[in-house]
Design a protein around this motif. Structure first.
Motif, PDB file in Angstrom:
ATOM      1  N   MET A  75       0.820  -1.209   0.000  1.00 14.35           N
ATOM      2  CA  MET A  75       0.000   0.000   0.000  1.00 14.35           C
ATOM      3  C   MET A  75       0.856   1.262   0.000  1.00 14.35           C
ATOM      4  O   MET A  75       0.341   2.373   0.117  1.00 14.35           O
ATOM      5  N   ASP A  76       2.186   1.056  -0.124  1.00 18.33           N
ATOM      6  CA  ASP A  76       3.142   2.165  -0.142  1.00 18.33           C
ATOM      7  C   ASP A  76       3.068   2.985   1.145  1.00 18.33           C
ATOM      8  O   ASP A  76       3.174   4.219   1.128  1.00 18.33           O
ATOM      9  N   LEU A  77       2.889   2.285   2.287  1.00 20.81           N
ATOM     10  CA  LEU A  77       2.865   2.929   3.604  1.00 20.81           C
ATOM     11  C   LEU A  77       4.136   2.553   4.349  1.00 20.81           C
ATOM     12  O   LEU A  77       4.394   1.375   4.596  1.00 20.81           O
ATOM     13  N   LEU A  79      -4.661   5.688   8.590  1.00 22.63           N
ATOM     14  CA  LEU A  79      -4.129   4.806   7.558  1.00 22.63           C
ATOM     15  C   LEU A  79      -4.048   3.370   8.061  1.00 22.63           C
ATOM     16  O   LEU A  79      -4.225   2.420   7.292  1.00 22.63           O
ATOM     17  N   ARG A  83      -1.526  12.423   1.951  1.00 26.37           N
ATOM     18  CA  ARG A  83      -1.145  11.015   2.142  1.00 26.37           C
ATOM     19  C   ARG A  83      -2.358  10.110   1.967  1.00 26.37           C
ATOM     20  O   ARG A  83      -2.283   9.060   1.327  1.00 26.37           O
ATOM     21  N   LEU A 105      -3.142   7.246  -1.023  1.00 25.84           N
ATOM     22  CA  LEU A 105      -3.541   5.881  -0.692  1.00 25.84           C
ATOM     23  C   LEU A 105      -4.854   5.531  -1.384  1.00 25.84           C
ATOM     24  O   LEU A 105      -5.017   4.424  -1.926  1.00 25.84           O
TER      25      LEU A 105
END
Length: 542
Positions: free
Chosen positions: A171-173, A191, A221, A225
């Motif tokens: 999730m590119d977190l 998130l 951000r 997402l």
């Protein structure tokens, strides 16, 4: 794509940037071109609502609501506070059943309305305004709650951390799976809730006012997402009062008013003004800047602050004159909120002086401030503003009980009359003054809290986040009230994280950075960019 001329713009006329999706994408479902909800669900439909009604005793929260949510796209659900959005979201998430009607997800009707069944069987999850996390547990424990790897009673910590790390990376977190949730800021906790929904196999994600408490950077951000989730095929139902966000993110728009479904559009087929008109049932027009008011240095300040210091702020100085609205801008860690509490007496300061209505005000505390006609509407409405166990009338009239008391007993009839009259002036929509304050919409709760403080006939009014979580109709009414109060000579100090709001409401803006006021600018010549430049310390005041 909506034509640029119809896009919402910032005060400088620029168009908000769309979030960038990750390179790997999944084609979205094809959605028929339609603006009116049909009797049968369309192909490519994720959620189909038909004839949905919900009653609470004699109160009808939803009436015969029908619409479709296209698969793989973002649908915005709009409506004033009290329009029925919260009730509808609770039904869709399985938190309460409908009184009548049906809900189908990818063609399968929901027959058991409880959150676990709706999520596990139908793949519908909600990110509520009040986040439901275990603060003392790790990110991994929260993300994989209910789907922990290993034995049911003895889950594998190593595998939990590995699986969570893989999920977050996908999730590119960039989060530490072992970090305790308590250590994360609000935006990051949000998130984590989204990641938890993905881990449980969510196909439809409901986001309820997700940016209400976020800074612009934190909101970005979230938007990034969301773009990634959409590219991967997740359907989203997005609730927000912020029109620029809605028209930036949403593919489709559904509008509720007074518990009924009143409008359905593609993004490109409507404008923010049309959407607002559908929400409130009338044209509101655009909020215009308050300009041209300048009391002049010869007018004695109603509030004078000199070298004020305390928690997260130091050596703060400014004046607010009668009839003036002074804004306070700054990042969340700028100390602006703590400074307001210090002025009011809710927090003890470490130095400095305050002069209120021409008299020194040294030993400040909330009770004394009421007696000195200093009013304060806090930003955390539920935690600091509402008396949640009391009625609407008691919330509005609580600061005037002494005027209606004798020998410790309140004269109920005159007290109730005064509270009812104050609620009427503030246009608080309530069935009776005896109903719980928590049963009102956010906008009406805010108007009730503001009415409570105006009942003391203040000389100075302090507001923090005056329209947070408030719909456009209630926001317009609150702005109108504040403009009218200033015209009558009330000095108003208003802090907000919403820069367009400050640019609309105020005559001047005090910009805080790292606990200090770095400049006080005239609103007429200010822009969001110029204020943010000062707030971030990128350029020092001249």
């Amino acid at each position: 794509m909506t034509p640029a001329a119809r896009r919402p713009t910032a005060h400088d006329g620029s168009v908000p940037r769309k979030p960038t999706a990750p390179a790997t994408t999944v084609p979205a479902a094809t959605v028929p071109d339609r603006t009116v909800t049909d009797d049968a669900p369309a192909s490519g439909t994720a959620v189909s609502v038909r004839g949905l009604s919900r009653s609470f005793g004699p109160v009808r929260a939803l009436t015969d609501v029908s619409f479709d949510v296209p698969a793989g796209e973002i649908t915005a659900l709009l409506g004033e506070n009290g329009a029925g959005k919260s009730t509808l979201l609770k039904i869709l998430a399985g938190l309460q059943p409908p009184s009548e009607g049906t809900v189908s997800v990818f063609g399968e009707e929901i027959t058991s309305f409880d959150p676990s069944t709706v999520l596990d069987r139908h793949g519908v999850a909600i990110v509520p305004q009040e986040l439901s996390l275990l603060p003392d547990r790790s990110v991994a424990e929260n993300v994989l709650s209910g789907v922990e790897p290993g034995h049911r009673w003895f889950p594998s910590r190593r595998r939990m951390l590995e699986r969570t790390g893989e999920l977050l990376a996908g999730m590119d977190l960039r989060l530490d799976p072992a970090a305790p949730v308590r250590s994360l800021d609000l935006a990051t906790q949000q998130l984590v809730v989204v990641a938890r929904s993905v881990a449980r196999g969510c196909r439809v994600l409901i986001l309820d006012e997700p940016t209400a408490m976020l800074t612009p950077a934190e909101a970005e951000r979230l938007f990034t997402l969301m773009a990634g989730l959409k590219a991967a095929g997740t359907t989203m139902l997005y609730v927000s009062h912020r029109m620029p966000e809605v028209f930036r993110l949403a593919d489709h728009i559904q509008v509720l008013r007074d518990g009924s479904h009143v409008a359905s559009w593609r993004n490109s087929e409507t404008t923010p003004d049309q959407a607002v008109a559908a929400m409130v049932g009338r044209e509101l027009g655009r909020f215009t800047r308050r300009t041209g008011h300048s009391p002049g240095p010869e007018v004695r300040p109603a509030l004078k602050v000199r070298e004020l210091s305390g928690r997260r702020h130091r050596e703060v100085s400014f004046d607010v004159r009668p009839g003036e609205i002074l804004g306070v801008a700054g990042l969340p860690d700028s100390g602006r909120v703590e400074m307001l509490h210090n002025v009011f007496g809710g927090e003890k300061g470490t130095g400095g002086e305050v002069e209120l209505l021409g008299e020194p005000y040294d030993r400040r505390d909330p009770i004394a401030s009421v007696g000195r006609r200093l009013a304060f509407v806090p930003g955390e409405r539920r935690a600091q503003g509402l008396l949640t166990t009391m009625s609407v009338g008691e919330n509005v009239g609580v600061l005037t009980t002494r005027a209606f008391s004798r020998l410790g007993l309140i004269k109920r009839r005159p007290f109730d009359r005064q509270a009812a009259e104050q609620a009427r002036r503030m246009r608080v929509k309530t069935a009776t003054m005896d109903q719980p304050i928590t049963s009102l919409s956010g906008g009406n709760q805010q108007k009730a809290v503001l009415g409570r403080w105006l009942a003391i006939d203040p000389g100075v009014l302090i507001l923090d986040e005056p329209t947070r979580g408030v719909d456009v109709g209630a926001k317009a009414e609150i702005y109108e009230q504040l403009f009218g109060l200033a015209e009558k000579g009330l000095a108003i100090l208003c802090s907000s994280s919403d820069l367009p709001e400050l640019l609309t409401l105020t005559d001047r803006i005090a910009v805080m950075s790292e606990g200090r006021v770095v400049d006080v600018v005239n609103t007429a010549g200010a822009t969001e960019e110029s204020i943010m430049t000062l707030a971030t310390g990128a350029v020092q005041a001249a």
